[in-house]
Design an enzyme around this catalytic site. Structure first.
Site, short mmCIF file in Angstrom:
data_model
loop_
_atom_site.label_atom_id
_atom_site.label_comp_id
_atom_site.label_asym_id
_atom_site.label_seq_id
_atom_site.Cartn_x
_atom_site.Cartn_y
_atom_site.Cartn_z
CG ASP B 11 -1.54 0.77 1.34
OD1 ASP B 11 -2.12 1.93 0.47
OD2 ASP B 11 -1.67 1.34 2.42
CB SER B 12 0.35 4.92 -1.31
OG SER B 12 -0.83 4.44 -0.16
CB CYS B 74 -2.99 0.93 -3.09
SG CYS B 74 -2.35 3.02 -3.25
CD GLU B 155 -3.69 8.27 8.55
OE1 GLU B 155 -3.25 9.54 8.71
OE2 GLU B 155 -3.94 7.65 8.18
CB CYS B 187 -10.47 5.23 0.27
SG CYS B 187 -9.44 5.75 2.35
CG HIS B 189 -7.70 5.71 5.95
ND1 HIS B 189 -6.65 5.20 4.74
CD2 HIS B 189 -7.00 5.82 6.75
CE1 HIS B 189 -5.32 6.27 5.57
NE2 HIS B 189 -5.90 6.14 6.69
#
Lengths: 271, 271
Positions: B11-12, B74, B155, B187, B189
């Site tokens: 992943d990035s 990603c 986050e 996404c 997240h």
């Protein structure tokens, strides 16, 4: 047996449709035969001998229809008749208890696992036994609770009714106090109450037997080279033949609630 | 390549840990190598050429570690670099876009599909293209919405904060008005916001790319005879080696939130 032979799923009634739903979610391109023994539901209060006999009849019906795998989508039949069905037929057989118990053991961090189910399932201790069998945790704490009103609530369709919330709060209070971090939904009707239950025990991992059974099936069929080919074909209609031993008046409503699509008229058969 | 070769996931950054979590849920007995290119995150605003170059570097690193499969966890890299990675290496490669698009198409009943993602993902139209490519529905309606605040909220760990609810309500209002019945969480997240999102759009099917990628992986590895053996072994610690190109100060907190267990110190490498 061939790649495009059907997967046979049987249950004492219609609850097993929640299991079928998970199979359709993850391996949609398979053909399915679903058999609900709706004339003789529920199995929970019947003797082991009778449940084994009924299960063998259901499995035989599915095998005669060409099933490449048998899924026992009924907690009672899984706990009592898995070995008998395995011994009788040459195809892979998957029950509800072991995949869920294994998933719960992998999931728990604090080793406090809850089990909810019908009175019969809880009294049978089937999940407790599977958890102990597969566990190396001498410190494992298992708390189980019968929730007899959950099946009628689901069949009535009151999935988020205030009354249902009160009932779920009452049932789950004890498990909450024990600080479980993982809860096995030990009845095929209960996945429809996931949201209700999650609101009452937030952060607890809910284990859906059907989901883990479906994942086991992919593995077993994949390794045997028996998965149906994936197709780039949408406007997707699942390929399921429904058989029942009786057609209750509420069948279509309840089936729609479990599966999220309209089912064809089931064929009525005798076992 | 052998059954006990690792599955390589890149992943990035750290968002791909939500993808790893789904793999660990369904095929826990595999060994995993996770590579987060945390020094060069995010990829969203970089040119296709650069993203392809970075992706090939990450995949090369995983292949050199013996990976039997590459998972591009990603969305940006999946939409831009999937073909390049597939062409460069002999192992199976799975991205995020196609499994989610296929799942959404199978799931929708009313043909109104929503997509949420970062600004870059939404602007790329990657999901729209995949939906159109695999769809035979001329009547398919696709509604997409960039939700730039969702990544920082996750986050920060504010998964159920009142502010997060207000933000999600604002972002999702438009999609709600369009009566979507299926929503792609575009996404890595966003799966952590599932509960928040589900409360705002109840009844909408949320499509988690990582989940469907994991199911694809079981199928592909199973058919190739490359799945690791299942083990009756609990008190279970996942077998994951973590590599990053930078160790941000918040790494451990965020990794714990994504995975639900404490991760070892990642090894810092240069690509």
């Amino acid at each position: 047996m061939e790649n495009n032979s059907p997967i046979g799923v049987f249950d004492s009634g219609i609850g097993g449709l929640s299991v079928l739903k998970q199979f359709l979610r993850f391996i949609p391109y398979e053909k399915y035969i679903y058999l609900g023994d709706t004339a003789r539901v529920p199995y929970g209060n019947k003797s082991a001998e009778t449940v084994i006999e009924y299960s063998l009849q259901s499995a035989r019906f599915l095998i005669d229809k060409g099933a490449k795998m048998i899924v026992i989508a009924c907690n009672t039949a899984s706990s009592v008749a898995l070995e008998a069905v395995k011994n009788e037929f040459d195809v892979p057989v998957i029950g509800m208890i072991i995949p869920a118990a294994q998933a719960a053991l992998r999931t728990t961090s604090n080793h406090n696992i809850g089990i909810i189910g019908t009175r019969a399932t809880v009294a049978s201790g089937a999940y407790d036994k599977a958890l102990m069998l597969y566990s190396e945790l001498s410190s494992l704490n298992i708390y189980s609770k019968a929730c007899p009103l959950f099946v009628p609530i689901v069949e009535e369709g009151w999935l988020e009714h205030d009354a249902s919330k009160l009932i779920a709060e009452e049932y789950l209070q004890e498990l909450k106090e024990k600080e479980i971090d993982t809860l096995i939904l030990g009845c095929t009707h209960y996945p429809l109450l996931k949201k209700l239950i999650a609101d009452i025990v937030p952060g607890v991992n809910l284990i859906d037997s059907g989901e883990h059974a479906a994942v086991s099936a992919i593995r077993i069929l994949g390794e045997a080279g028996l998965l149906a080919k994936e197709r780039d074909e949408f406007n997707f209609t699942p390929d399921v033949d429904f058989y029942v031993t009786d057609v209750p008046s509420t069948f279509f409503d309840i089936a729609r609630r479990f599966l999220d699509f309209d089912v064809n008229t089931p064929k009525r058969i005798s076992l």
